[in-house]
Design a protein around this motif. Sequence first.
Motif, PDB file in Angstrom:
ATOM      1  N   TYR A   1       0.820  -1.224   0.000  1.00 12.79           N
ATOM      2  CA  TYR A   1       0.000   0.000   0.000  1.00 12.79           C
ATOM      3  C   TYR A   1       0.846   1.264   0.000  1.00 12.79           C
ATOM      4  N   THR A   2       2.043   1.168   0.535  1.00 14.82           N
ATOM      5  CA  THR A   2       2.951   2.315   0.440  1.00 14.82           C
ATOM      6  C   THR A   2       3.328   2.559  -1.019  1.00 14.82           C
ATOM      7  N   ALA A   3       3.640   1.464  -1.727  1.00 17.94           N
ATOM      8  CA  ALA A   3       3.964   1.593  -3.154  1.00 17.94           C
ATOM      9  C   ALA A   3       2.743   2.082  -3.935  1.00 17.94           C
ATOM     10  N   PHE A   4       1.589   1.483  -3.619  1.00 13.11           N
ATOM     11  CA  PHE A   4       0.325   1.832  -4.294  1.00 13.11           C
ATOM     12  C   PHE A   4      -0.002   3.309  -4.052  1.00 13.11           C
ATOM     13  N   GLY A   5      -0.033   3.693  -2.784  1.00 11.96           N
ATOM     14  CA  GLY A   5      -0.476   5.047  -2.423  1.00 11.96           C
ATOM     15  C   GLY A   5       0.472   6.146  -2.855  1.00 11.96           C
ATOM     16  N   SER A   6       1.762   5.795  -2.947  1.00 12.17           N
ATOM     17  CA  SER A   6       2.751   6.819  -3.312  1.00 12.17           C
ATOM     18  C   SER A   6       3.053   6.806  -4.809  1.00 12.17           C
ATOM     19  N   GLY A   7       2.442   5.855  -5.521  1.00 16.20           N
ATOM     20  CA  GLY A   7       2.681   5.783  -6.970  1.00 16.20           C
ATOM     21  C   GLY A   7       4.084   5.322  -7.314  1.00 16.20           C
ATOM     22  N   ASP A   8       4.635   4.454  -6.484  1.00 19.12           N
ATOM     23  CA  ASP A   8       6.027   4.019  -6.665  1.00 19.12           C
ATOM     24  C   ASP A   8       6.061   2.693  -7.439  1.00 19.12           C
TER      25      ASP A   8
ATOM     26  N   ASP B   1       0.135   1.492 -15.479  1.00 14.53           N
ATOM     27  CA  ASP B   1      -0.985   2.354 -15.900  1.00 14.53           C
ATOM     28  C   ASP B   1      -1.639   3.024 -14.691  1.00 14.53           C
ATOM     29  N   ILE B   2      -1.799   2.260 -13.602  1.00 17.38           N
ATOM     30  CA  ILE B   2      -2.472   2.790 -12.412  1.00 17.38           C
ATOM     31  C   ILE B   2      -1.607   3.837 -11.709  1.00 17.38           C
ATOM     32  N   LEU B   3      -0.310   3.562 -11.654  1.00 17.00           N
ATOM     33  CA  LEU B   3       0.588   4.402 -10.851  1.00 17.00           C
ATOM     34  C   LEU B   3       1.176   5.573 -11.619  1.00 17.00           C
ATOM     35  N   THR B   4       0.924   5.602 -12.916  1.00 12.44           N
ATOM     36  CA  THR B   4       1.581   6.613 -13.745  1.00 12.44           C
ATOM     37  C   THR B   4       1.161   8.033 -13.388  1.00 12.44           C
ATOM     38  N   SER B   5      -0.042   8.160 -12.770  1.00 10.00           N
ATOM     39  CA  SER B   5      -0.518   9.503 -12.434  1.00 10.00           C
ATOM     40  C   SER B   5       0.032  10.011 -11.104  1.00 10.00           C
ATOM     41  N   GLY B   6       0.916   9.217 -10.493  1.00 10.82           N
ATOM     42  CA  GLY B   6       1.558   9.682  -9.269  1.00 10.82           C
ATOM     43  C   GLY B   6       0.822   9.253  -8.017  1.00 10.82           C
ATOM     44  N   PRO B   7       1.165   9.868  -6.879  1.00 14.10           N
ATOM     45  CA  PRO B   7       0.573   9.475  -5.601  1.00 14.10           C
ATOM     46  C   PRO B   7      -0.946   9.593  -5.609  1.00 14.10           C
TER      47      PRO B   7
END
Lengths: 136, 136
Positions: free
Chosen positions: A17-24, A60-66
């Motif tokens: 969730y840290t990776a998910f939430g921060s867009g990492d 695709d999901i994380l490309t928009s950042g945090p």
Amino acid sequence: MSRSSDALVLFANEAFYTAFGSGDYAAMDDLWAEDAPVACLHPGAAPLFDRADIMKSWQDILTSGPNGMMSQDARIVARGEVSIVVCYEVVGQGALVASNAFVEEGGRWRMVLHQAGPCPGAPSMPPGERMSTRLN
Amino acid sequence: MSRSSDALVLFANEAFYTAFGSGDYAAMDDLWAEDAPVACLHPGAAPLFDRADIMKSWQDILTSGPNGMMSQDARIVARGEVSIVVCYEVVGQGALVASNAFVEEGGRWRMVLHQAGPCPGAPSMPPGERMSTRLN
């Protein structure tokens, strides 16, 4: 499976969730198992079983950042060579619920399954307890 | 975890859908683990962690009798003391996708986790292959 392993599994879940939430994306890529079979079931989408397809979906999901996604009320449902965590996913005022499974690979717990779907909402908890975890 | 265990896990997964599709509450009750922690995440609903709550939910779902729900394209994603199956759930013209986890209890595989959510549809397969299973 010891309580200390439980803590490591919950740590891996939090890392997700840290990776998910921060867009990492790099951290997300590092988290998914490389040798074991994997499956990712995004809400409303066809299931993905190919690691490359799964990572493309995260790109695709994380490309928009945090996006601020965080977990709440994580609990271990099953433990062993495969361990399963169920938790709420809280983002803004909305909530989903997820099943996440992990296996040990190279001495650390890596994700082999993620399924998330909408739910009416996460239980109301004081903000200070939002990141707390529960063990069965 | 041997291939024969895979077959037994897939058999338990099929038993779940046989109980589900035929509206057989007793078989559904028999399928869920009694000693291990359990979790049931019905689509759009809050997660259930108490076995009595889970069985009450199944009683509500199955009370209207046979619904024709069946599994398609089941595959084992993780195997061990805890084994996870991902499959489509096909009912009428609609499809969901599910993660189902099982543990051995009393010499047989019993369900500890079920999460289902909507998906665009199951892959088109000739009717004769609909009940076939795939092993990773």
